[in-house]
Design a protein around this motif. Structure first.
Motif, PDB file in Angstrom:
ATOM      1  N   SER A 106      -9.073 -11.016 -59.462  1.00 25.65           N
ATOM      2  CA  SER A 106      -9.704 -10.845 -60.726  1.00 25.65           C
ATOM      3  C   SER A 106     -11.091 -11.297 -60.671  1.00 25.65           C
ATOM      4  N   GLY A 107     -11.877 -10.858 -61.423  1.00 24.51           N
ATOM      5  CA  GLY A 107     -13.297 -11.404 -61.573  1.00 24.51           C
ATOM      6  C   GLY A 107     -13.572 -12.773 -61.995  1.00 24.51           C
ATOM      7  N   TYR A 108     -12.520 -13.121 -63.035  1.00 21.22           N
ATOM      8  CA  TYR A 108     -12.657 -14.368 -63.449  1.00 21.22           C
ATOM      9  C   TYR A 108     -12.400 -15.526 -62.160  1.00 21.22           C
ATOM     10  N   GLN A 109     -11.536 -15.256 -61.331  1.00 17.60           N
ATOM     11  CA  GLN A 109     -11.207 -15.959 -60.151  1.00 17.60           C
ATOM     12  C   GLN A 109     -12.281 -16.007 -59.236  1.00 17.60           C
ATOM     13  N   ASN A 131     -24.309 -15.966 -70.302  1.00 12.10           N
ATOM     14  CA  ASN A 131     -23.535 -15.447 -69.077  1.00 12.10           C
ATOM     15  C   ASN A 131     -21.801 -15.588 -69.478  1.00 12.10           C
ATOM     16  N   HIS A 132     -21.268 -14.988 -68.724  1.00 11.34           N
ATOM     17  CA  HIS A 132     -19.946 -14.650 -69.132  1.00 11.34           C
ATOM     18  C   HIS A 132     -19.179 -16.136 -68.828  1.00 11.34           C
ATOM     19  N   ALA A 133     -17.996 -16.310 -69.441  1.00 13.17           N
ATOM     20  CA  ALA A 133     -17.192 -17.373 -69.513  1.00 13.17           C
ATOM     21  C   ALA A 133     -16.907 -17.834 -68.279  1.00 13.17           C
ATOM     22  N   SER A 134     -16.456 -16.871 -67.357  1.00  7.30           N
ATOM     23  CA  SER A 134     -16.177 -17.392 -65.997  1.00  7.30           C
ATOM     24  C   SER A 134     -17.135 -18.004 -65.066  1.00  7.30           C
ATOM     25  N   LEU A 135     -18.340 -17.804 -65.331  1.00  2.42           N
ATOM     26  CA  LEU A 135     -19.568 -18.337 -64.802  1.00  2.42           C
ATOM     27  C   LEU A 135     -19.678 -19.607 -65.246  1.00  2.42           C
ATOM     28  N   THR A 173     -26.124 -15.023 -62.797  1.00  4.91           N
ATOM     29  CA  THR A 173     -26.474 -14.463 -64.076  1.00  4.91           C
ATOM     30  C   THR A 173     -25.789 -13.081 -64.026  1.00  4.91           C
ATOM     31  N   ASP A 174     -25.293 -12.667 -65.066  1.00  7.67           N
ATOM     32  CA  ASP A 174     -24.646 -11.361 -65.313  1.00  7.67           C
ATOM     33  C   ASP A 174     -25.879 -10.428 -64.861  1.00  7.67           C
ATOM     34  N   SER A 175     -25.589  -9.121 -64.348  1.00  5.85           N
ATOM     35  CA  SER A 175     -26.714  -8.179 -64.167  1.00  5.85           C
ATOM     36  C   SER A 175     -26.657  -7.447 -65.569  1.00  5.85           C
ATOM     37  N   VAL A 202     -25.099 -12.806 -58.532  1.00  7.32           N
ATOM     38  CA  VAL A 202     -25.453 -11.665 -59.409  1.00  7.32           C
ATOM     39  C   VAL A 202     -23.711 -11.206 -59.815  1.00  7.32           C
ATOM     40  N   ASP A 203     -23.500 -11.378 -60.940  1.00  5.80           N
ATOM     41  CA  ASP A 203     -22.286 -10.756 -61.699  1.00  5.80           C
ATOM     42  C   ASP A 203     -22.241  -9.447 -62.289  1.00  5.80           C
ATOM     43  N   ASP A 204     -21.765  -8.491 -61.103  1.00  3.70           N
ATOM     44  CA  ASP A 204     -22.321  -7.192 -61.504  1.00  3.70           C
ATOM     45  C   ASP A 204     -21.068  -6.411 -62.262  1.00  3.70           C
ATOM     46  N   ALA A 205     -20.265  -7.142 -63.043  1.00  2.00           N
ATOM     47  CA  ALA A 205     -18.857  -6.648 -63.687  1.00  2.00           C
ATOM     48  C   ALA A 205     -19.415  -5.506 -64.452  1.00  2.00           C
ATOM     49  N   HIS A 206     -20.415  -5.202 -65.046  1.00  3.54           N
ATOM     50  CA  HIS A 206     -20.794  -4.019 -65.904  1.00  3.54           C
ATOM     51  C   HIS A 206     -21.895  -3.186 -65.264  1.00  3.54           C
ATOM     52  N   GLY A 233     -18.673  -8.064 -57.796  1.00  6.30           N
ATOM     53  CA  GLY A 233     -18.456  -6.929 -58.194  1.00  6.30           C
ATOM     54  C   GLY A 233     -17.035  -7.125 -59.038  1.00  6.30           C
ATOM     55  N   THR A 234     -16.875  -6.138 -60.091  1.00  3.26           N
ATOM     56  CA  THR A 234     -15.457  -6.312 -60.498  1.00  3.26           C
ATOM     57  C   THR A 234     -15.021  -4.920 -60.489  1.00  3.26           C
ATOM     58  N   LEU A 235     -13.576  -4.891 -60.400  1.00  2.21           N
ATOM     59  CA  LEU A 235     -12.951  -3.555 -60.312  1.00  2.21           C
ATOM     60  C   LEU A 235     -12.090  -3.059 -61.432  1.00  2.21           C
ATOM     61  N   GLY A 236     -12.063  -3.833 -62.274  1.00  4.10           N
ATOM     62  CA  GLY A 236     -11.099  -3.287 -63.582  1.00  4.10           C
ATOM     63  C   GLY A 236     -12.169  -2.798 -64.575  1.00  4.10           C
ATOM     64  N   LYS A 237     -13.356  -2.544 -64.525  1.00  2.00           N
ATOM     65  CA  LYS A 237     -14.152  -1.898 -65.622  1.00  2.00           C
ATOM     66  C   LYS A 237     -14.365  -0.459 -64.769  1.00  2.00           C
ATOM     67  N   ALA A 238     -15.689  -0.101 -64.631  1.00  2.83           N
ATOM     68  CA  ALA A 238     -15.912   1.084 -64.215  1.00  2.83           C
ATOM     69  C   ALA A 238     -15.059   1.795 -63.090  1.00  2.83           C
ATOM     70  N   ALA A 242      -8.336  -2.981 -61.004  1.00  2.00           N
ATOM     71  CA  ALA A 242      -8.355  -4.248 -61.280  1.00  2.00           C
ATOM     72  C   ALA A 242      -8.596  -5.104 -60.260  1.00  2.00           C
ATOM     73  N   GLY A 243      -8.956  -6.396 -60.225  1.00  2.00           N
ATOM     74  CA  GLY A 243      -9.573  -7.123 -59.213  1.00  2.00           C
ATOM     75  C   GLY A 243     -11.045  -7.301 -59.246  1.00  2.00           C
ATOM     76  N   ALA A 244     -11.449  -7.912 -58.012  1.00  2.44           N
ATOM     77  CA  ALA A 244     -12.891  -8.173 -58.065  1.00  2.44           C
ATOM     78  C   ALA A 244     -13.188  -8.534 -56.545  1.00  2.44           C
TER      79      ALA A 244
HETATM   80  C1  LIG Z   1     -14.972  -8.829 -67.133  1.00  2.04           C
HETATM   81  C2  LIG Z   1     -15.967  -9.844 -66.635  1.00  2.04           C
HETATM   82  C3  LIG Z   1     -15.542 -10.568 -65.668  1.00  2.04           C
HETATM   83  C4  LIG Z   1     -14.121 -11.015 -65.526  1.00  2.04           C
HETATM   84  O1  LIG Z   1     -13.561  -9.830 -64.569  1.00  2.04           O
HETATM   85  P1  LIG Z   1     -11.862  -9.732 -64.748  1.00  2.04           P
HETATM   86  O2  LIG Z   1     -11.872  -8.746 -63.444  1.00  2.04           O
HETATM   87  O3  LIG Z   1     -11.809  -8.974 -65.890  1.00  2.04           O
HETATM   88  O4  LIG Z   1     -11.118 -11.146 -64.437  1.00  2.04           O
HETATM   89  C5  LIG Z   1     -16.655 -11.506 -65.026  1.00  2.04           C
HETATM   90  N1  LIG Z   1     -17.809 -11.419 -65.545  1.00  2.04           N
HETATM   91  C6  LIG Z   1     -18.409 -10.489 -66.447  1.00  2.04           C
HETATM   92  C7  LIG Z   1     -19.625 -10.365 -67.011  1.00  2.04           C
HETATM   93  C8  LIG Z   1     -17.201  -9.826 -67.056  1.00  2.04           C
HETATM   94  O5  LIG Z   1     -17.596  -8.920 -67.983  1.00  2.04           O
END
Ligand SMILES: *Cc1c(COP(=O)(O)O)cnc(C)c1O
Length: 389
Positions: A106-109, A131-135, A173-175, A202-206, A233-238, A242-244
């Motif tokens: 996951s991206g959180y991890q 920034n996102h909670a995980s950062l 930073t989030d992108s 660079v957290d490119d989740a979105h 990069g996270t794999l559960g969004k676009a 799931a995963g990252a």
């Molecule tokens: C969703 C998100 C994460 C966490 O990713 P998950 O794979 O859902 O755990 C991390 N950073 C940002 C900016 C997110 O939006």
């Protein structure tokens, strides 16, 4: 009694309109979702390309289950890492245009793992305020000194970097900011990192799948390359699955592999996930129309609301927030839309700063122009937004 204290805390949340509850979906994620026997037009997911229920990706997952089963069985360090994970990591590195990638469940991890592996006590983390909670959690866990700089502010970051004499500095930073949809000024931030010899996470989740001509995300969008970039990069969004992954220079990725506790002490993602993501990378490349269509939908939403009382925050991405202010007002507007068969989530603190509760509209390539027209109509019919919220 402990229970009494918990009830009192929960009552307090309810009093402040901060209780959250989950809706129970009775079918797959998509532009229409079934809840309580009713179909809703939904603008809630981060499935920006509409891949969460794509037939080719579903089929790849099923085929992988037949060969590898459903469970990975162990940490990647202890027989959990198989041929599909390995091949996917190579493809993810090529996709991101970086030397090496490490797959996380996951991206959180991934964020917590990357930050805690790269900095520790006596180091410094510089983190955008939004920034996102995980950062944020990764920075806290790292025990490094944390400075939060003003959102998107190169000047604020420059001052903080200049004032620091930490040996190791990490800017994170989030992108694309998850609740605002705006894009961080990455070229200027990278230039500051060069000047102050800092890492740039660079957290490119979105951004992944959405930004860049080829959907390769924020680095492609800005044409950035640097050995000091730590890319998540996270794999559960676009990407729809799931995963990252964490990608970057060989030494960065090897350090994360050796040191990230969220990697070492957690069971590997199932092989079916790796197979599904691999197929998703192919679909993202072959079905470029999805990004073009998404851009049309974003334009249609903005055009449709131009001049109305429903004023969107500035964003060029599929995340289009309508900032309301008070929690109760955001909930009331979400309920107004829900009664009309449209789901848009009301986002409240602590996900967003106090006093900035909002409707977070998110668009997906699976929506039609007609879906967006319907949303526009409903938003234009909303009761006037409360003042001074
Ligand atoms: C969703 C998100 C994460 C966490 O990713 P998950 O794979 O859902 O755990 C991390 N950073 C940002 C900016 C997110 O939006």
């Amino acid at each position: 009694m402990t229970q009494t204290r918990l009830s009192a805390q929960l009552d307090e949340l309810a009093r402040r309109d901060l209780i959250r509850s989950r809706r129970i979906l009775e079918g797959p994620q998509g532009p229409r979702v079934a809840i309580g026997g009713r179909d809703y037009l939904a603008f809630c997911s981060n499935d920006y390309l509409g891949l969460a229920n794509h037939p080719r990706i579903n089929a790849a997952a099923i085929a992988a289950v037949q060969r590898f089963g459903v469970g990975a069985g162990a940490s990647p360090m202890v027989t959990g890492h198989n041929a599909l994970h390995q091949r996917l990591e190579e493809k993810l590195a090529a996709f991101a245009g970086l030397p090496r990638a490490l797959l996380f469940p996951s991206g959180y991890q991934a964020n917590i793992g990357a930050v805690t592996a790269l900095v520790g006590r006596s180091d410094a983390v510089f983190s955008d305020k939004l920034n996102h909670a995980s950062l944020i959690d990764g920075a806290r866990l790292s025990r490094a000194e944390v400075t939060r700089y003003a959102h998107g502010s190169v000047a604020s970051l420059a001052r903080a970097l200049a004032a620091s004499d930490a040996k190791v500095k990490l800017v994170a930073t989030d992108s694309v900011f998850s609740m605002d949809g705006d894009i961080a000024p990455l070229p200027e931030i990278l230039a500051l990192c060069e000047r102050h010899d800092a890492w740039l996470l660079v957290d490119d989740a979105h951004g992944l799948g959405v930004l860049g001509a080829g959907g390769r995300g924020a680095l492609e969008h800005f044409g950035l390359a640097s050995p000091r970039i730590v890319y998540v990069g996270t794999l559960g969004k676009a990407a729809g699955v799931a995963g990252a992954f964490v990608a970057g220079a060989e030494e960065i990725v090897e350090t994360v592999l050796q040191r990230a506790r969220t990697y070492i002490f957690s069971t590997a993602a199932p092989a079916m996930l790796a197979a599904a993501v691999e197929e998703s990378l192919d679909v993202m490349r072959e079905e470029a129309w999805r990004r073009a269509h998404l851009a049309e939908l974003i334009a249609a939403l903005k055009d449709g609301l131009a001049g109305s009382a429903a004023r969107l925050a500035p964003s060029s991405t599929p995340v289009q927030p309508l900032i309301v202010g008070a929690n109760a007002a955001a909930l009331a507007l979400a309920e107004f839309l829900r009664e009309r068969g449209i789901l848009v989530p009301a986002i409240r603190p602590p996900t967003v700063p106090e006093g900035t509760a909002r409707l977070r509209i998110s668009l997906s390539a699976a929506h039609s122009i007609d879906d967006v027209r319907q949303l526009v109509q409903a938003l234009r019919a909303m009761p006037s937004l409360p003042q001074g919220a």
